[in-house]
Design a protein around this motif. Structure first.
Motif, PDB file in Angstrom:
ATOM      1  N   GLY A   9       0.817  -1.200   0.000  1.00  0.00           N
ATOM      2  CA  GLY A   9       0.000   0.000   0.000  1.00  0.00           C
ATOM      3  C   GLY A   9       0.856   1.257   0.000  1.00  0.00           C
ATOM      4  O   GLY A   9       2.077   1.200   0.137  1.00  0.00           O
ATOM      5  N   GLY A  10       0.199   2.399  -0.171  1.00  0.00           N
ATOM      6  CA  GLY A  10       0.926   3.656  -0.167  1.00  0.00           C
ATOM      7  C   GLY A  10       0.096   4.774  -0.723  1.00  0.00           C
ATOM      8  O   GLY A  10      -1.122   4.650  -0.892  1.00  0.00           O
ATOM      9  N   LEU A  11       0.778   5.881  -0.999  1.00  0.00           N
ATOM     10  CA  LEU A  11       0.138   7.076  -1.551  1.00  0.00           C
ATOM     11  C   LEU A  11       0.480   7.166  -3.033  1.00  0.00           C
ATOM     12  O   LEU A  11       1.650   7.065  -3.414  1.00  0.00           O
ATOM     13  N   VAL A  12      -0.538   7.379  -3.848  1.00  0.00           N
ATOM     14  CA  VAL A  12      -0.334   7.470  -5.287  1.00  0.00           C
ATOM     15  C   VAL A  12      -1.279   8.522  -5.856  1.00  0.00           C
ATOM     16  O   VAL A  12      -2.359   8.749  -5.295  1.00  0.00           O
ATOM     17  N   GLN A  13      -0.887   9.141  -6.934  1.00  0.00           N
ATOM     18  CA  GLN A  13      -1.756  10.112  -7.582  1.00  0.00           C
ATOM     19  C   GLN A  13      -2.816   9.413  -8.427  1.00  0.00           C
ATOM     20  O   GLN A  13      -2.610   8.280  -8.878  1.00  0.00           O
ATOM     21  N   ALA A  14      -3.898  10.082  -8.635  1.00  0.00           N
ATOM     22  CA  ALA A  14      -4.956   9.550  -9.491  1.00  0.00           C
ATOM     23  C   ALA A  14      -4.382   9.203 -10.871  1.00  0.00           C
ATOM     24  O   ALA A  14      -3.580   9.952 -11.419  1.00  0.00           O
ATOM     25  N   GLY A  15      -4.790   8.048 -11.366  1.00  0.00           N
ATOM     26  CA  GLY A  15      -4.268   7.564 -12.634  1.00  0.00           C
ATOM     27  C   GLY A  15      -3.066   6.654 -12.490  1.00  0.00           C
ATOM     28  O   GLY A  15      -2.646   6.010 -13.459  1.00  0.00           O
ATOM     29  N   GLY A  16      -2.507   6.609 -11.297  1.00  0.00           N
ATOM     30  CA  GLY A  16      -1.334   5.793 -11.046  1.00  0.00           C
ATOM     31  C   GLY A  16      -1.669   4.342 -10.757  1.00  0.00           C
ATOM     32  O   GLY A  16      -2.826   3.922 -10.835  1.00  0.00           O
ATOM     33  N   SER A  17      -0.641   3.587 -10.396  1.00  0.00           N
ATOM     34  CA  SER A  17      -0.790   2.155 -10.155  1.00  0.00           C
ATOM     35  C   SER A  17      -0.117   1.747  -8.851  1.00  0.00           C
ATOM     36  O   SER A  17       0.835   2.383  -8.406  1.00  0.00           O
ATOM     37  N   LEU A  18      -0.635   0.694  -8.282  1.00  0.00           N
ATOM     38  CA  LEU A  18      -0.025   0.048  -7.121  1.00  0.00           C
ATOM     39  C   LEU A  18      -0.245  -1.445  -7.245  1.00  0.00           C
ATOM     40  O   LEU A  18      -1.229  -1.891  -7.852  1.00  0.00           O
ATOM     41  N   ARG A  19       0.662  -2.211  -6.640  1.00  0.00           N
ATOM     42  CA  ARG A  19       0.509  -3.660  -6.598  1.00  0.00           C
ATOM     43  C   ARG A  19       0.527  -4.097  -5.146  1.00  0.00           C
ATOM     44  O   ARG A  19       1.531  -3.916  -4.453  1.00  0.00           O
ATOM     45  N   LEU A  20      -0.571  -4.664  -4.707  1.00  0.00           N
ATOM     46  CA  LEU A  20      -0.660  -5.201  -3.356  1.00  0.00           C
ATOM     47  C   LEU A  20      -0.274  -6.675  -3.365  1.00  0.00           C
ATOM     48  O   LEU A  20      -0.578  -7.399  -4.317  1.00  0.00           O
ATOM     49  N   SER A  21       0.368  -7.085  -2.289  1.00  0.00           N
ATOM     50  CA  SER A  21       0.753  -8.481  -2.129  1.00  0.00           C
ATOM     51  C   SER A  21       0.158  -9.029  -0.840  1.00  0.00           C
ATOM     52  O   SER A  21      -0.003  -8.296   0.140  1.00  0.00           O
TER      53      SER A  21
END
Length: 123
Positions: A9-21
């Protein structure tokens, strides 16, 4: 018992991506399902996605279809949630959950839960 630990998890701007494990340990079962749920402040926990361990069939909430992808690594007891095109309304604590039966969308049907990981999407 099954232990589940989320990360990514974390902080990301709109339109961005994250990968949860989600790392699974303890009692293992070759069948069953893993799910991702999320809970925003003041809201109920909601289903996001689920996958079966054996054949890998998946299910998604309408709100994330086409943007999120759930996958698993059976050999390493890992489940992932790839989140693309993130929106501010995706902001929530994301939880990994497990059950020894087929995939389900109701949180009450999952027996085991992780501690959650915060995802914040800024506009």
């Amino acid at each position: 018992q099954v232990q589940l630990v989320e990360s990514g998890g974390g902080l990301v701007q709109a339109g961005g991506s994250l990968r949860l494990s989600c790392a699974r340990s303890g009692r293992t079962f070759t069948t069953g399902a893993m799910g991702w749920f999320r809970q925003a402040p003041g809201k109920e926990r909601e289903f996001v996605a689920a996958i079966s361990w054996s054949i890998g069939n998946t299910g998604y909430a309408d709100s994330v279809k086409g943007r999120f992808t759930i996958s698993r690594d059976n050999a390493n007891n890992m489940v992932y949630l790839q989140m693309n095109s993130l929106k501010p309304e995706d902001t929530a604590v994301y939880y990994c959950a497990a059950r020894p039966f087929r995939i389900a969308t109701q949180s009450s049907m999952y027996e085991y839960w992780g501690q959650g990981t915060q995802v914040t999407v800024s506009s």
